[in-house]
Motif scaffolding. Structure first.
Motif, PDB file in Angstrom:
ATOM      1  N   PRO A 160       0.963  -1.446  -0.050  1.00  0.00           N
ATOM      2  CA  PRO A 160       0.257   0.027  -0.033  1.00  0.00           C
ATOM      3  C   PRO A 160       0.921   1.225   0.142  1.00  0.00           C
ATOM      4  O   PRO A 160       1.873   1.396   0.596  1.00  0.00           O
ATOM      5  N   ASN A 161       0.519   2.409  -0.740  1.00  0.00           N
ATOM      6  CA  ASN A 161       1.060   3.778  -0.923  1.00  0.00           C
ATOM      7  C   ASN A 161       2.487   3.498  -1.474  1.00  0.00           C
ATOM      8  O   ASN A 161       3.252   4.154  -1.303  1.00  0.00           O
ATOM      9  N   TYR A 162       2.811   2.255  -2.091  1.00  0.00           N
ATOM     10  CA  TYR A 162       4.172   2.266  -2.735  1.00  0.00           C
ATOM     11  C   TYR A 162       4.196   3.330  -3.994  1.00  0.00           C
ATOM     12  O   TYR A 162       3.213   3.651  -4.784  1.00  0.00           O
ATOM     13  N   PRO A 163       5.335   4.212  -3.832  1.00  0.00           N
ATOM     14  CA  PRO A 163       5.189   5.132  -4.692  1.00  0.00           C
ATOM     15  C   PRO A 163       5.467   4.890  -6.231  1.00  0.00           C
ATOM     16  O   PRO A 163       6.250   4.083  -6.587  1.00  0.00           O
ATOM     17  N   LEU A 164       4.491   5.634  -7.091  1.00  0.00           N
ATOM     18  CA  LEU A 164       4.801   5.459  -8.473  1.00  0.00           C
ATOM     19  C   LEU A 164       5.950   6.364  -8.860  1.00  0.00           C
ATOM     20  O   LEU A 164       5.666   7.755  -8.803  1.00  0.00           O
ATOM     21  N   ARG A 165       7.074   5.715  -9.419  1.00  0.00           N
ATOM     22  CA  ARG A 165       8.208   6.840  -9.555  1.00  0.00           C
ATOM     23  C   ARG A 165       7.926   7.493 -10.732  1.00  0.00           C
ATOM     24  O   ARG A 165       7.644   7.004 -11.732  1.00  0.00           O
ATOM     25  N   ASN A 166       8.702   8.781 -10.861  1.00  0.00           N
ATOM     26  CA  ASN A 166       9.016   9.234 -12.232  1.00  0.00           C
ATOM     27  C   ASN A 166      10.094   8.659 -12.919  1.00  0.00           C
ATOM     28  O   ASN A 166      11.360   9.276 -12.018  1.00  0.00           O
ATOM     29  N   LYS A 167      10.001   8.042 -13.841  1.00  0.00           N
ATOM     30  CA  LYS A 167      11.350   7.204 -14.285  1.00  0.00           C
ATOM     31  C   LYS A 167      12.244   8.334 -14.917  1.00  0.00           C
ATOM     32  O   LYS A 167      11.902   9.040 -15.624  1.00  0.00           O
ATOM     33  N   GLN A 168      13.418   8.381 -14.286  1.00  0.00           N
ATOM     34  CA  GLN A 168      14.710   9.061 -14.712  1.00  0.00           C
ATOM     35  C   GLN A 168      15.017   8.314 -16.069  1.00  0.00           C
ATOM     36  O   GLN A 168      15.738   7.169 -15.980  1.00  0.00           O
ATOM     37  N   ARG A 169      14.831   8.947 -17.323  1.00  0.00           N
ATOM     38  CA  ARG A 169      15.646   8.458 -18.371  1.00  0.00           C
ATOM     39  C   ARG A 169      16.313   9.338 -19.143  1.00  0.00           C
ATOM     40  O   ARG A 169      16.250  10.521 -19.008  1.00  0.00           O
ATOM     41  N   LYS A 170      17.366   8.895 -19.939  1.00  0.00           N
ATOM     42  CA  LYS A 170      17.990   9.756 -20.866  1.00  0.00           C
ATOM     43  C   LYS A 170      17.216  10.397 -21.928  1.00  0.00           C
ATOM     44  O   LYS A 170      16.171   9.680 -22.208  1.00  0.00           O
ATOM     45  N   PRO A 171      17.296  11.643 -22.142  1.00  0.00           N
ATOM     46  CA  PRO A 171      16.408  12.234 -23.101  1.00  0.00           C
ATOM     47  C   PRO A 171      16.871  11.487 -24.569  1.00  0.00           C
ATOM     48  O   PRO A 171      17.739  10.847 -24.758  1.00  0.00           O
ATOM     49  N   ALA A 172      15.787  11.424 -25.495  1.00  0.00           N
ATOM     50  CA  ALA A 172      15.813  10.607 -26.520  1.00  0.00           C
ATOM     51  C   ALA A 172      17.085  11.021 -27.328  1.00  0.00           C
ATOM     52  O   ALA A 172      17.572  10.103 -28.133  1.00  0.00           O
ATOM     53  N   THR A 173      17.579  12.217 -27.341  1.00  0.00           N
ATOM     54  CA  THR A 173      18.724  12.805 -28.213  1.00  0.00           C
ATOM     55  C   THR A 173      19.938  11.960 -27.655  1.00  0.00           C
ATOM     56  O   THR A 173      21.009  11.927 -28.484  1.00  0.00           O
ATOM     57  N   ALA A 174      19.854  11.624 -26.538  1.00  0.00           N
ATOM     58  CA  ALA A 174      21.137  11.071 -25.885  1.00  0.00           C
ATOM     59  C   ALA A 174      21.434   9.500 -26.115  1.00  0.00           C
ATOM     60  O   ALA A 174      22.336   8.716 -25.842  1.00  0.00           O
ATOM     61  N   MET A 175      20.233   8.930 -26.606  1.00  0.00           N
ATOM     62  CA  MET A 175      20.102   7.375 -26.988  1.00  0.00           C
ATOM     63  C   MET A 175      19.496   7.102 -28.162  1.00  0.00           C
ATOM     64  O   MET A 175      19.372   5.999 -28.363  1.00  0.00           O
ATOM     65  N   SER A 176      19.277   8.188 -28.874  1.00  0.00           N
ATOM     66  CA  SER A 176      18.833   7.515 -30.178  1.00  0.00           C
ATOM     67  C   SER A 176      19.328   8.556 -31.427  1.00  0.00           C
ATOM     68  O   SER A 176      19.797   9.755 -31.302  1.00  0.00           O
ATOM     69  N   SER A 177      19.221   8.013 -32.763  1.00  0.00           N
ATOM     70  CA  SER A 177      19.690   8.895 -33.928  1.00  0.00           C
ATOM     71  C   SER A 177      18.768   8.070 -34.921  1.00  0.00           C
ATOM     72  O   SER A 177      18.327   7.093 -35.040  1.00  0.00           O
ATOM     73  N   ARG A 178      18.891   8.794 -36.218  1.00  0.00           N
ATOM     74  CA  ARG A 178      18.209   8.230 -37.304  1.00  0.00           C
ATOM     75  C   ARG A 178      19.356   8.171 -38.701  1.00  0.00           C
ATOM     76  O   ARG A 178      19.979   9.363 -38.670  1.00  0.00           O
ATOM     77  N   ASN A 179      19.190   7.249 -39.206  1.00  0.00           N
ATOM     78  CA  ASN A 179      20.048   7.166 -40.530  1.00  0.00           C
ATOM     79  C   ASN A 179      21.406   6.867 -40.188  1.00  0.00           C
ATOM     80  O   ASN A 179      22.201   7.240 -41.211  1.00  0.00           O
ATOM     81  N   GLY A 180      21.925   6.921 -38.863  1.00  0.00           N
ATOM     82  CA  GLY A 180      23.358   6.723 -38.806  1.00  0.00           C
ATOM     83  C   GLY A 180      23.835   6.870 -37.205  1.00  0.00           C
ATOM     84  O   GLY A 180      22.866   7.410 -36.465  1.00  0.00           O
ATOM     85  N   TYR A 181      24.800   6.489 -36.788  1.00  0.00           N
ATOM     86  CA  TYR A 181      25.193   6.728 -35.338  1.00  0.00           C
ATOM     87  C   TYR A 181      25.834   7.949 -35.289  1.00  0.00           C
ATOM     88  O   TYR A 181      26.703   8.388 -35.949  1.00  0.00           O
ATOM     89  N   CYS A 182      24.948   8.721 -34.084  1.00  0.00           N
ATOM     90  CA  CYS A 182      25.621   9.909 -33.852  1.00  0.00           C
ATOM     91  C   CYS A 182      24.960  10.512 -32.633  1.00  0.00           C
ATOM     92  O   CYS A 182      24.457  11.336 -32.216  1.00  0.00           O
ATOM     93  N   ILE A 183      25.082   9.407 -31.603  1.00  0.00           N
ATOM     94  CA  ILE A 183      24.798   9.607 -30.212  1.00  0.00           C
ATOM     95  C   ILE A 183      25.904  10.613 -29.551  1.00  0.00           C
ATOM     96  O   ILE A 183      27.070  10.383 -29.492  1.00  0.00           O
ATOM     97  N   LYS A 184      25.198  11.369 -28.983  1.00  0.00           N
ATOM     98  CA  LYS A 184      26.218  12.264 -27.780  1.00  0.00           C
ATOM     99  C   LYS A 184      26.300  11.860 -26.887  1.00  0.00           C
ATOM    100  O   LYS A 184      25.079  11.870 -25.954  1.00  0.00           O
ATOM    101  N   ALA A 185      27.269  11.780 -26.014  1.00  0.00           N
ATOM    102  CA  ALA A 185      27.335  11.149 -24.843  1.00  0.00           C
ATOM    103  C   ALA A 185      27.280  12.264 -23.733  1.00  0.00           C
ATOM    104  O   ALA A 185      27.391  13.473 -23.980  1.00  0.00           O
TER     105      ALA A 185
END
Length: 185
Positions: A160-185
């Motif tokens: 009961p009352n287990y907190p629903l966490r606001n998931k901390q995730r990388k922004p989309a630009t830090a983990m994805s790209s289109r048509n080639g690898y260009c991920i910014k660290a």
């Protein structure tokens, strides 16, 4: 609920109520794993659901020790799923060698993800565990020595009352790209 809501809602739960998971819901969890895709449709897994209290507690205790106690919450879970890696057919073994990809491990991950998403859709919490005493669990559950355990997953109703966490995730630009690898660290 739509899929985006489901994946947003699913989180690792580390505190459970003592309410058991109904057999109908366990059947739906089994079906989610049964329907999981796999390389060459090999389905290289067995799913063991452990809900007998004494046995479940012993399996849970095999997921932590005196020094590394981070999985102690597992003893609260009313259900523990054990995903056992089964030998894949020759086509998958050859693909694993040729492509140097552990296809059965990828398949176990997909099956576990479907298990956890189905649990969330049923109002259950879950948490995947990769740290456990494999030998002890094999002995407890009569798993053949030549088999490997891929993952444990604790499942149950969140406390009961287990907190629903606001998931901390990388922004989309830090983990994805289109048509080639260009991920910014």
């Amino acid at each position: 609920m739509d899929f985006t809501q489901l994946i947003s809602r699913r989180q690792s739960v580390r505190r459970y109520s003592d309410r058991p998971v109904e057999s109908e819901k366990q059947d739906r969890l089994i079906e989610a794993v049964r329907l999981a895709p796999s390389a060459c449709n090999a389905q290289p897994w067995s799913l063991l659901l452990v809900d007998e209290p004494t046995l479940r507690t012993e399996v849970a205790k095999a997921s932590f020790g005196k020094v590394l106690s981070f999985n102690q919450f597992a003893v609260q879970a009313p259900l523990i799923a054990v995903l056992v890696i089964e030998p894949p057919p020759m086509t998958v073994r050859l693909g694993t060698l040729i492509k140097r990809r552990q296809l059965p491990l990828i398949d176990i991950g997909i099956a576990a993800a479907q298990l956890c998403l189905q649990a969330a859709e049923l109002g259950l919490g879950s948490c995947m565990l990769g740290w456990f005493d494999e030998g002890k669990i094999k002995r407890l559950l009569n798993i053949p020595l030549r088999r490997r355990i891929g993952l444990l997953v604790t499942i149950g109703y969140a406390a009961p009352n287990y907190p629903l966490r606001n998931k901390q995730r990388k922004p989309a630009t830090a983990m994805s790209s289109r048509n080639g690898y260009c991920i910014k660290a």
